[in-house]
Design an enzyme around this catalytic site. Structure first.
Site, short mmCIF file in Angstrom:
data_model
loop_
_atom_site.label_atom_id
_atom_site.label_comp_id
_atom_site.label_asym_id
_atom_site.label_seq_id
_atom_site.Cartn_x
_atom_site.Cartn_y
_atom_site.Cartn_z
N ASN A 254 0.87 -1.18 0.00
CA ASN A 254 0.00 0.00 0.00
C ASN A 254 0.90 1.23 0.00
O ASN A 254 1.49 1.57 1.02
CB ASN A 254 -0.89 -0.03 1.26
CG ASN A 254 -1.71 1.24 1.40
OD1 ASN A 254 -1.78 2.06 0.47
ND2 ASN A 254 -2.33 1.42 2.56
N GLU B 265 -7.18 4.97 7.52
CA GLU B 265 -6.96 6.39 7.21
C GLU B 265 -8.18 6.98 6.49
O GLU B 265 -8.48 8.17 6.64
CB GLU B 265 -5.67 6.54 6.39
CG GLU B 265 -4.44 6.31 7.27
CD GLU B 265 -3.24 5.71 6.54
OE1 GLU B 265 -3.18 5.74 5.31
OE2 GLU B 265 -2.35 5.19 7.27
P1 PGA Z 1 2.48 0.33 7.56
O1 PGA Z 1 1.06 0.58 6.87
O2 PGA Z 1 3.01 -0.98 7.05
O3 PGA Z 1 3.32 1.50 7.13
O4 PGA Z 1 2.25 0.30 9.04
C1 PGA Z 1 0.17 -0.48 6.63
C2 PGA Z 1 -1.12 0.05 6.07
O5 PGA Z 1 -1.61 1.08 6.55
O6 PGA Z 1 -1.70 -0.54 5.13
#
Ligand code: PGA
Length: 247
Positions: free
Chosen positions: A9, A96
Site C-alpha cells: 500500500n 486512514e
Molecule cells: P504500515 O502501513 O506498514 O506502514 O504500518 C500499513 C497500512 O496502513 O496498510
C-alpha cells in the site's frame, strides 16, 4: 493450500520517476514468487503502473473505490473505471479513510459491493484503535466492521480479502505480537466461516508495521494468509524480503 498474498500500500507516495525505479527494482529481484503479490497505488499512477507491470507476476490495486456506480460525484472513481486500468484489487475502509474521510461501516460495505460488482476484489480493512484495545473492545470492533460487509454482500463474501490492521500499529513501528494478531485473525475466520461455506478460500492479511524482520513470524501463523504492507513496500529490498518469507 492457497498461496499467501502480499499487497503493498503505497498510500500517498510516489512520482513518475520513483515509481518506475521501484517497480523495475522489484521486477528485477522478484523471480517467480511463491505467493501472490499486488501493489495498491495512487489513482493517478494506475495507468503508469499498469503498463510497468504488464506480463509480470504482480497484480495492480487501487487504494479506494466509490460506493456509487456513476454520475455526479466529483472526485470519485468508480469500479468500472478502475477495471479499465487492469485493477484487480481495491482497498476499502482503510483506517486512514475511516478516520480522515469519516467512512462509516455502511459506506465501507457499499464500496466492497461496488468493487465486487465491477469484478474487482475488495481488500476490506478492519482494525481497532489503541483506546478500543485498551478498553477490551478489539473483537467487538472488528466483528462489527466485518459484519457490515458480510450483511451487505451475502454469498459474495467468499470473493473478498480481509485485512486486519490494528490502527495503533500502522506506521508506528509497533507491530501486534504474533499472538495478538493470530487471535484476532481466528476471530475473523470464525465469523467468515459462519457466513460462508467457502470461507477457507478468503485471505485474511495482517497489516501494521509489517517489515522484513517480523514478516516470517507473522506469516507463519495459521490464520495469517498474507500482509498489507505500507512503509516497507516502498523499499525494494524490504518488500522483496517480505515476499520471499510468504511461503
Ligand atoms: P504500515 O502501513 O506498514 O506502514 O504500518 C500499513 C497500512 O496502513 O496498510
Amino acid at each position: 493450500m492457497k498461496k499467501k498474498l502480499i499487497a503493498g500500500n503505497w498510500k500517498m507516495n510516489g512520482s513518475l520517476v520513483a515509481n518506475e525505479a521501484l517497480i523495475k527494482g522489484l521486477l528485477t529481484g522478484l523471480g517467480t514468487p511463491g505467493c501472490q503479490v499486488a501493489l495498491c497505488v495512487p489513482a493517478v499512477y494506475l495507468a503508469q503502473v499498469h503498463a510497468l507491470l504488464a506480463d509480470s507476476a504482480i497484480d495492480l490495486g487501487a487504494q479506494d473505490v466509490s460506493e456509487h456506480e456513476i454520475g455526479a460525484f466529483t472526485g470519485e472513481i468508480s469500479g468500472a473505471m478502475l477495471k479499465e486500468f487492469g485493477v484487480r484489487y481495491a482497498l476499502v475502509g482503510h483506517s486512514e479513510r475511516r478516520q480522515y474521510h469519516f467512512e462509516t461501516d455502511a459506506v465501507v460495505a457499499a464500496k466492497a459491493q461496488r468493487a465486487l460488482a465491477g469484478g474487482i476484489t475488495p481488500i476490506v480493512c478492519v482494525g481497532e484503535t489503541l483506546a478500543e484495545r485498551e478498553a477490551g473492545k478489539t473483537e467487538e470492533v472488528v466483528k462489527r466492521q466485518l459484519a457490515a460487509v458480510i450483511h451487505t454482500n451475502g454469498h459474495c463474501i467468499s470473493e473478498i480479502v480481509v485485512a486486519y490492521e490494528p490502527v495503533w500499529a500502522i506506521g508506528t513501528g509497533k507491530t501486534a505480537s504474533v499472538e495478538q494478531a493470530q487471535q484476532v485473525h481466528a476471530v475473523l475466520r470464525a465469523q467468515l466461516k459462519a457466513a460462508s461455506p467457502q470461507a477457507d478460500r478468503i485471505h485474511i492479511l495482517y497489516g501494521g508495521s509489517m517489515n522484513a524482520a517480523n514478516a516470517a513470524q507473522l506469516l507463519a501463523q495459521p490464520d495469517i494468509d498474507g500482509g498489507l504492507v505500507g512503509g516497507a513496500s516502498l523499499k525494494v529490498p524490504d518488500f522483496l524480503s517480505i515476499i520471499a518469507s510468504a511461503l
